[in-house]
Design an enzyme around this catalytic site. Structure first.
Site, PDB file in Angstrom:
ATOM      1  N   ASP A 161      -4.675   6.241  -4.049  1.00  0.00           N
ATOM      2  CA  ASP A 161      -4.287   7.628  -4.289  1.00  0.00           C
ATOM      3  C   ASP A 161      -4.249   7.987  -5.767  1.00  0.00           C
ATOM      4  OD1 ASP A 161      -3.796   9.931  -3.038  1.00  0.00           O
ATOM      5  OD2 ASP A 161      -2.062   9.200  -1.920  1.00  0.00           O
ATOM      6  N   ASN A 214      -8.386  -0.633   4.792  1.00  0.00           N
ATOM      7  CA  ASN A 214      -8.632  -0.855   3.365  1.00  0.00           C
ATOM      8  C   ASN A 214      -7.649  -1.863   2.758  1.00  0.00           C
ATOM      9  OD1 ASN A 214      -6.497   0.850   3.737  1.00  0.00           O
ATOM     10  ND2 ASN A 214      -6.867   2.051   1.913  1.00  0.00           N
ATOM     11  N   ARG A 217      -5.757   4.585  -7.664  1.00  0.00           N
ATOM     12  CA  ARG A 217      -7.213   4.725  -7.585  1.00  0.00           C
ATOM     13  C   ARG A 217      -7.889   3.364  -7.443  1.00  0.00           C
ATOM     14  NH1 ARG A 217      -7.713   9.752  -6.174  1.00  0.00           N
ATOM     15  NH2 ARG A 217      -7.719  11.356  -7.753  1.00  0.00           N
ATOM     16  N   LYS A 234      -7.741  -4.429  -4.994  1.00  0.00           N
ATOM     17  CA  LYS A 234      -6.407  -4.822  -4.519  1.00  0.00           C
ATOM     18  C   LYS A 234      -6.356  -6.336  -4.368  1.00  0.00           C
ATOM     19  CE  LYS A 234      -5.300  -0.624  -1.876  1.00  0.00           C
ATOM     20  NZ  LYS A 234      -4.794  -0.125  -0.597  1.00  0.00           N
ATOM     21  N   GLU A 268      -7.018  16.307   7.693  1.00  0.00           N
ATOM     22  CA  GLU A 268      -7.916  17.373   8.161  1.00  0.00           C
ATOM     23  C   GLU A 268      -7.204  18.293   9.149  1.00  0.00           C
ATOM     24  OE1 GLU A 268     -11.911  15.666   9.180  1.00  0.00           O
ATOM     25  OE2 GLU A 268     -12.147  16.586   7.221  1.00  0.00           O
ATOM     26  N   PHE A 321     -17.520  12.315   4.011  1.00  0.00           N
ATOM     27  CA  PHE A 321     -16.595  11.832   2.965  1.00  0.00           C
ATOM     28  C   PHE A 321     -16.872  10.352   2.710  1.00  0.00           C
ATOM     29  CE2 PHE A 321     -12.755   9.595   1.754  1.00  0.00           C
ATOM     30  CZ  PHE A 321     -12.271  10.377   0.713  1.00  0.00           C
ATOM     31  N   ASP A 353       0.876  -1.168   0.000  1.00  0.00           N
ATOM     32  CA  ASP A 353       0.000   0.000   0.000  1.00  0.00           C
ATOM     33  C   ASP A 353       0.917   1.222   0.000  1.00  0.00           C
ATOM     34  OD1 ASP A 353      -2.264   1.625   0.522  1.00  0.00           O
ATOM     35  OD2 ASP A 353      -1.701   1.676   2.629  1.00  0.00           O
ATOM     36  N   LYS A 354       0.421   2.392  -0.376  1.00  0.00           N
ATOM     37  CA  LYS A 354       1.303   3.563  -0.391  1.00  0.00           C
ATOM     38  C   LYS A 354       1.175   4.381   0.894  1.00  0.00           C
ATOM     39  CE  LYS A 354       0.623   7.579  -2.445  1.00  0.00           C
ATOM     40  NZ  LYS A 354       1.118   8.616  -1.530  1.00  0.00           N
ATOM     41  N   THR A 414      -2.565   1.409  -4.590  1.00  0.00           N
ATOM     42  CA  THR A 414      -2.987   2.524  -3.730  1.00  0.00           C
ATOM     43  C   THR A 414      -4.308   3.107  -4.206  1.00  0.00           C
ATOM     44  OG1 THR A 414      -2.400   4.745  -2.992  1.00  0.00           O
ATOM     45  CG2 THR A 414      -1.523   4.064  -5.104  1.00  0.00           C
TER      46      THR A 414
END
EC number: 7.6.2.1
Length: 1115
Positions: A674, A818, A788, A794, A496, A538, A389-390, A672
Site C-alpha cells: 500500500d 501475495n 509499496r 517481502k 470495486e 489491473f 501484512d497490512k 505492505t
C-alpha cells in the site's frame, strides 16, 4: 512447432500425408501420495535411518548381533523397532489418506463428447483434446478451454475457492465464433507448456471451416477453466482439455513445502553430541582399565578360569576393539532413542490443543485455528520479529465508500441527506466551501465509477424486469441507498464494489452487463447503454485499470482508475494540484485513495489501439510485456476528473495485539504493497508508532533532492540515520538485551520498495555495506514500515533479518496470495482466514481466523509449549544419566568384565514403559503459570527468549543432578551391602538383587522428581505417575514369579519378592529416594510465598536454571 508450446488437435487429425504421431501428454491421474505398496518399506526405512539417532541405534544393534556383547540384541533392537514402527505407521496412515483423496478425484464420474455421443467415464481417463461436459456446481476435472456455455452471453461464472480461496464469482468467456454444434468443430489449439501461475495463460486457436480460411482467435486466462474450480450460475458448459493430471495448474501449485526445523531440535542435537562424548570416554576408560588390571599377574587368567586355545590365539588389538564395542553397547542407553518418539508425540498431540482452543473459534466463518505443521509449536515461544501484512491482516479488507472529490470540490456522503441531489460539500477548500463542480463533470465522474470496473450483478432468483422496476421509486432520494443495493455485486476485489455502491448513492446505478453491453441508470432514471470494447486489466506494476467503451453517440471513451502515483504522471499537470491536496489529506486519515481519469479517443486512435491490443493478445511469446507496452501507450494524455476515498477498518483488537507483542519484546515490521500515507496512518492507529516516535524516512520522496545522484543521497541518509538511531543512543544496561529497556527516544523507520531495491541491488562493493547499515538502523527502531513492496521483496526482507547476526526467530503473518512468499520464508508462517482467499492459509504452518488470536498463540500457547519441551529434553537426558552411571561404576567392582547391573527386561523397558508416560503427560498438560496471567503480563515472554531454557547452564545443572543421583544410588546400595546377610534366614543377596534395588530407587526417584516439578495437576498426571510406579511393581513380581519358557536363564527368579521381604532393603530404598530429592523438597518447604507479581517472575527466572519450587496461592 516450438518446444515451448504445445499443439492440441480438436475433432480432427492434421491433414498431412506422412504418418501422424500424436503428441504424448500425461494422463489425468493426480498423484499426491509419497509411497506405493511396493516402495513403502524401503523408502520409509531409508528416510528414517537418515536421522542420526536412528542410524546410531541401528549400528549398536548390529554390533550386538555380531560381537559377543554383555546384553542381548533385544535391549536396543526392541526400542528401535518400536520407534521405527510407530513413525512408519504414522507416515503410512498419512499417505493412505492421500491415496484415498487421490482416488476420490481420479474415479470421479465425468461426461465426454465423442463422435456426437455423450459418454460417461472416469476422471483419470480424460486425455488432452477430449471435449468434456460439466454441469452446474460440479468441479472441473482438468484445465479446459471454454467452448460453449448455456448462458445467452456466452459466459460462465466460476468460483476458485479451492485454488486461491476467493469465494467471489469470476467470469470466463467462450472462444468467439466456435461452432454451435461441437461435433463438426475442427480446430487446432497452440498454447504454452504447463506452468504454475494461476492467472497467466497464453494461446491461440485456429478454427477450420470447410470453405473459408482458418480463423485465428487469441486465448487468455479468461478462456481457461482450471481444475479444482467450480461452475456457478451456469447450467452447463463444454470445454476442451488442454492440461491434464499432474500438468494442471492446480497440481503444479501443489508443492511439498521445505521442511522447517525448530531451534529446539538443534539444541537436542548439540546435547546429543555431548552425551555421545561422555559415552565414548566411559567406554575408553573401562577398556583401558580392563587391560591395565589384566596385566597384573594372576588377574588375566585365574586358576579357576583357564583360557581356551582359541582365546589365547586371538589378536590382542582385535580383542581390545571388541571389548571397546562391548562397553559402548553396555552404556549406550545414555543416548535416549525414545526421546525422539516422545518429542514427536508431544508435538503431534500438542498441536490438537491449538485446534481445540475455543478462544480461536470465530463464529462468523464458523472455524477455529488450523495447524499444518506440528513441528514448530515451541518455536511460537521464541519469536523475536513479526512481519505482518497490512490489508486484510491489520485491517479488515471491508471497504466503505467515504467521500469523493470532483475537480477539487469535496463531496462527503455522510451529510448527503441534507441536500436533495445527494451532493454536499462541507469541508472542501475553505474558499469554495459550498461550491460544486459543474453538473457535467459530476456526471462524467459518476459514469467513470459505474463503467470502470469488472463488477457483475448477482442475478435475483426471479429473472426479468423486476429489478429495474424496483428502482423507479427511488426518485430524488439518492441520499438513501436504493433497494437495489441489497442485491449483491460480484467482484474480484472489495474496493470495486465499494466504488460502484458509492456511485449508486449519488444516483448512478450499474445494472449489469449483457453480451458486452454495460447498462447504467442515471439520475433522471434513464437507462444508458455502453458497448464494452476492451478491458485493460489491473496489475500490481501499473497499479491502475482501464476500460474502453463506446457510447450511444459513437464516441470511444477510455476511463481509468488507479493509484495517484500511477495516474498523476499521465494527466495534465495543472489538474493535479487541485486534487493532490484531497488525496494526501485522505491518505493521512487512513483512507485508501484512487484517482479517476478519462480520455476521448478519436476514431484513428481507437483503431490503432484496437489493432495493437489484438496483436499483443495473439502473441505467444512475451505477451505480458507487449500488452503492458500497449496499455501504457493508450493510457497517456488523460484528463483527471477526481478522486475517491474508501475506508478499510482496523481488525478488532489490532492495536491491543500489537501493543502486547511489543510489550513481549517482539519487534513488529509492517510489510505492505500500500501507499506510505495510508500505511503510516494504520501504524499510528495500531499504536505501532506513538505520538513521540521520531520517524526516519528512506523513500523516493526523501531521496529526491534534485542536486545529487540518488545513490549518493541514499548513502548520506543511511549514515545520518545510523548516527541518530545506533551511535548516539546511550548503551543499554547489560541484561536488557533485545531492546527492552526503553531507549530515551523511540525511532520508527519507513522505507519503500524503490529505495529498498536500491539498498539491495546497488553496486556489489557498496551493497553489503548499505545492507549492514540498513539492518542496524532497523534493529534499533521499535517499528519498521515497508510500503509499496512487491511480494518477493517481502520475502527478501524476512530472509535478510533471518540470516542476520544471532539468527533471530522470525514469524510472518498474512492473509493473501501475495504474502505466501514471506510466509514460506520465515521460521514460522501464519495465515489468516480472511477475505483474500485461502492461499496464505494453505502455505502457512498455522492458520488463525483473526489477527487478535496471534496474542494468545504466542504469549499463551507458544510460551507453554517452549517451557514444556525444554523440560522434556533436559529431563530425558537427566533420567538416562542416572540410569547408566551406576552401570559404569559397577564395572570398577566386577573386574571390567562388562557384567550388566540390570536385567535385560529392565534395560529394555526403562525408557519405553516405566518412565515414558509421566513425562509425556507433563509435556502436554503443564502450565507453570496459568494462561490468563501470561496474557496479562506480556513481559513474561521475555524471560524465555533466545532459547533461555536450553542454554548450557540449565543443561549443566541437569547433568550434575544426574551425576549426583547416580552416585547416591550406587554407593548408597553398596553401603547397605556392607552387611551381606540381609534376609531373616541369613541368606545372602546376589548381584541381581543389588541391581534390582538400584533400579527400584532409580525408577521411583526420577518419577517423584517429575511430580515435584509439576505445577498443574490433572487426573491424567495422577493416573500416569502413580500408574507407572504400580506397573513397575506388578511387572517385577510377574517377571520374577513365573518360569518363562522362552528365557534361557531366569536371572530375576523371585529376586524382587525376596528383596521386599528384607526390612533393610525397604529402609535403604526409602532413605535413598528421600536423600536424592531432599534439595528439591527443602526448596519447596523453605521458600516463602511472595507477592503475586514477584512470584511469577521469580519462578520464571528460577525455571531457566531449573531449581523449581512451588507457587502457593492462586496458581
Amino acid at each position: 512447432h516450438r518446444v515451448d508450446s504445445r499443439t492440441i488437435y480438436v475433432g480432427h487429425r492434421p491433414s498431412t500425408t506422412e504418418a501422424f504421431i500424436p503428441p504424448k501428454f500425461c494422463d489425468n491421474r493426480i498423484v499426491s501420495s509419497k509411497y506405493t505398496v511396493w516402495n513403502f518399506l524401503p523408502k520409509n526405512l531409508f528416510e528414517q535411518f537418515r536421522r542420526i539417532a536412528n542410524f546410531y541405534f541401528l549400528i549398536i544393534f548390529l554390533v550386538q548381533v555380531i560381537v559377543d556383547t554383555p546384553t542381548s540384541p533385544v535391549t536396543s533392537g526392541l526400542p528401535l523397532f518400536f520407534v521405527i514402527t510407530v513413525t512408519a505407521i504414522k507416515q503410512g496412515y498419512e499417505d493412505w489418506l492421500r491415496h484415498k483423496a487421490d482416488n476420490e478425484v481420479n474415479k470421479y464420474p465425468v461426461t465426454v463428447l465423442e463422435n456426437g455421443r455423450r459418454m460417461g467415464t472416469e476422471s483419470e481417463k480424460i486425455k488432452v483434446g477430449d471435449v468434456v461436459e460439466v454441469n452446474e456446481d460440479e468441479t472441473f476435472p482438468c484445465d479446459l478451454i471454454l467452448l460453449q456455455s448455456t448462458r445467452d452471453d456466452d459466459t460462465c461464472f466460476v468460483t476458485t475457492a479451492s485454488l486461491d480461496g476467493e469465494s467471489n464469482h469470476k467470469t470466463h468467456y467462450t472462444v468467439p465464433d466456435t461452432e454451435k454444434d461441437l461435433d463438426s468443430l475442427s480446430a487446432t489449439i497452440e498454447c504454452e507448456q504447463p506452468q504454475p501461475d494461476l492467472y497467466k495463460f497464453v494461446g491461440r486457436m485456429h478454427i477450420y471451416k470447410t470453405d473459408r480460411e482458418p480463423e485465428i482467435r487469441s486465448l487468455g486466462p479468461e478462456n481457461l477453466l482450471l481444475k479444482g474450480a467450480t461452475l456457478k450460475n451456469t447450467q452447463r458448459i463444454c470445454g476442451v482439455a488442454v492440461y491434464t493430471g499432474m500438468e494442471t495448474k492446480m497440481a503444479l501449485n501443489y508443492q511439498g513445502k521445505s521442511q522447517k526445523r525448530s531451534a529446539v531440535e538443534k539444541s537436542i542435537n548439540a546435547f546429543l553430541l555431548v552425551y555421545l562424548c561422555i559415552l565414548v570416554s566411559k567406554a575408553l576408560v573401562c577398556t583401558t582399565l580392563k587391560y591395565v588390571w589384566q596385566s597384573k599377574p594372576g588377574q588375566d587368567e585365574p586358576w579357576y578360569n583357564q583360557k581356551t586355545q582359541r582365546e589365547k590365539e586371538t589378536n590382542l588389538y582385535l580383542k581390545m576393539f571388541t571389548d571397546f564395542l562391548s562397553f559402548m553397547v553396555l552404556f549406550n542407553f545414555i543416548i535416549p532413542v525414545s526421546m525422539y518418539v516422545t518429542v514427536e508425540m508431544q508435538k503431534f498431540l500438542g498441536s490438537f490443543f491449538i485446534t481445540w482452543d475455543r478462544d480461536f473459534y470465530d463464529p462468523e466463518i464458523q472455524e477455529g485455528a488450523l495447524v499444518n505443521t506440528s513441528d514448530l509449536n515451541e518455536e511460537l515461544g521464541q519469536v523475536e520479529y513479526v512481519f505482518t501484512d497490512k490489508t486484510g491482516t491489520l485491517t479488515q479488507n471491508n471497504m466503505e465508500f467515504i467521500e469523493c472529490c470532483i475537480d477539487g470540490f469535496q463531496y462527503k456522503y455522510r451529510d448527503a441527506v441534507s441536500e436533495l441531489d445527494g451532493f454536499s460539500a462541507t469541508d472542501g477548500p475553505v474558499s469554495k466551501l459550498q461550491e460544486k463542480a459543474g453538473k457535467e463533470r459530476e456526471e462524467l465522474f459518476l459514469r467513470a465509477l459505474c463503467l470502470c470496473h469488472t463488477v457483475q450483478v448477482k442475478e435475483p432468483t426471479g429473472r426479468g424486469q423486476d429489478h429495474t422496476d424496483s428502482m423507479a421509486g427511488v426518485d430524488g432520494m439518492e441520499g438513501c441507498p436504493p433497494p437495489h443495493e441489497q442485491t449483491g455485486f460480484i467482484a474480484s476485489s472489495p474496493d470495486e464494489v465499494a466504488l460502484v455502491k458509492g456511485a449508486m448513492r449519488y444516483g448512478f446505478t450499474f445494472l449489469g452487463m449483457e453480451s458486452k453491453k454495460m447498462k447504467i441508470m442515471n439520475r433522471s432514471n434513464a437507462i444508458e447503454t455502453y458497448d464494452l470494447l476492451h478491458v485493460l486489466n489491473f496489475d500490481p506494476v501499473r497499479r491502475r485499470m482501464s476500460v474502453i467503451v463506446r457510447s450511444k453517440s459513437g464516441d470511444a471513451l477510455l476511463f481509468c482508475k488507479g493509484a495517484d502515483s500511477s495516474i498523476f504522471p499521465r494527466v495534465r499537470q495543472e489538474e493535479v494540484e487541485k486534487i493532490r491536496v484531497h488525496v494526501e489529506r485522505n491518505a493521512t486519515e487512513g483512507y485508501r485513495t484512487l484517482c479517476v481519469a478519462y480520455k476521448k479517443l478519436s476514431p484513428e486512435e481507437y483503431a490503432r489501439a484496437d489493432a495493437d491490443l489484438q496483436a499483443a493478445r495473439l502473441a505467444l511469446q512475451d505477451r505480458e510485456e507487449k500488452l503492458i507496452a500497449v496499455y501504457n501507450q493508450v493510457e497517456a494524455g488523460m484528463t483527471l476528473i477526481g478522486a475517491t476515498a474508501v475506508e478499510d477498518r482496523l481488525q478488532e483488537e489490532a492495536a491491543e495485539t500489537m501493543e502486547a507483542l511489543q510489550g513481549a519484546g517482539i519487534k513488529v515490521w509492517v510489510l505492505t504493497g500500500d501507499k506510505m500515507e495510508t500505511a503510516k496512518s494504520t501504524c499510528y492507529a495500531c499504536r505501532l508508532f506513538q505520538r513521540g516516535t521520531e520517524l526516519l524516512e528512506l523513500t523516493v520522496r526523501t531521496l529526491e533532492d534534485g542536486v545529487r545522484k540518488r545513490e549518493e543521497r541514499l548513502h548520506d541518509l543511511l549514515l545520518e540515520y545510523h548516527k541518530k538511531a545506533v551511535q548516539d543512543v546511550p548503551p543499554t544496561k547489560p541484561g536488557g538485551s533485545r531492546g527492552w529497556s526503553k531507549p530515551s527516544q523511540d525511532f520508527g523507520f519507513i522505507i519503500d520498495g524503490a529505495s529498498l531495491s536500491m539498498v539491495f541491488n546497488s553496486s556489489e562493493s557498496s551493497s553489503s555495506h548499505y545492507k549492514n547499515l540498513f539492518l542496524q538502523i532497523c534493529q534499533n527502531c521499535t517499528t519498521v514500515l515497508c510500503c509499496r513492496m512487491a511480494p518477493l521483496q517481502k520475502a527478501q526482507i524476512v530472509k535478510m533479518v533471518k540470516c542476520s547476526k544471532g539468527s533471530p526467530i522470525t514469524l510472518s503473518i498474512g492473509d493473501g496470495a501475495n504474502d505466501v512468499s514471506m510466509i514460506l520464508e520465515a521460521h514460522v508462517g501464519i495465515g489468516i482466514k480472511g477475505k483474500e482467499g485461502r492461499q496464505a492459509v494453505r502455505n502457512s504452518d498455522y492458520a488463525i481466523p483473526k489477527l487478535k488470536h496471534l496474542k494468545k498463540l504466542l504469549l499463551g500457547h507458544g510460551h507453554l509449549y517452549y517451557v514444556r519441551i525444554a523440560h522434556l529434553v533436559q529431563y530425558f537426558f537427566y533420567k538416562n544419566l542416572c540410569f547408566i552411571l551406576p552401570q559404569f561404576l559397577y564395572q570398577f567392582f566386577c573386574g571390567y568384565s562388562q557384567q550388566p547391573l540390570y536385567d535385560a527386561a529392565y534395560l529394555t523397558m526403562y525408557n519405553i514403559c516405566f518412565t515414558s508416560m509421566p513425562i509425556l503427560a507433563y509435556s502436554l498438560l503443564e502450565q507453570h503459570i496459568c494462561v490468563e496471567v501470561l496474557l496479562d503480563n506480556a513481559t513474561l515472554y521475555r524471560s524465555i527468549a533466545k532459547n533461555a531454557m536450553l542454554r548450557w547452564v540449565p543443561f549443566l545443572y541437569w547433568t550434575l543432578l544426574g551425576v549426583f543421583h547416580g552416585l547416591l544410588f550406587f554407593f548408597g546400595v553398596r553401603f547397605l551391602f556392607g552387611n551381606p546377610a540381609l534376609q531373616a534366614n541369613g541368606q545372602v543377596f546376589g548381584n541381581w538383587s543389588y541391581g534390582t534395588i538400584v533400579f527400584t530407587v532409580l525408577v521411583f526417584t526420577v518419577t517423584f522428581k517429575l511430580a515435584l516439578d509439576t505445577r498443574h495437576w490433572t487426573w491424567i498426571n495422577h493416573f500416569v505417575i502413580w500408574g507407572s510406579l504400580c506397573f513397575y511393581v506388578i511387572f517385577s513380581f510377574f517377571w520374577g514369579g513365573i518360569i518363562w519358557p522362552f528365557l534361557k536363564q531366569q536371572r530375576l527368579y523371585y529376586v524382587f519378592a525376596h528383596m521386599l521381604s528384607s526390612a533393610s532393603a525397604w529402609l535403604v530404598i526409602v532413605l535413598l529416594i528421600l536423600l536424592s530429592l531432599l534439595p528439591d523438597i527443602l526448596l519447596v518447604v523453605l521458600r516463602k510465598p511472595l507477592g503475586p507479581r514477584a512470584r511469577q517472575v521469580g519462578y520464571i527466572t528460577l525455571l531457566n536454571y531449573h531449581v523449581p519450587f512451588c507457587i502457593h496461592g492462586d496458581l
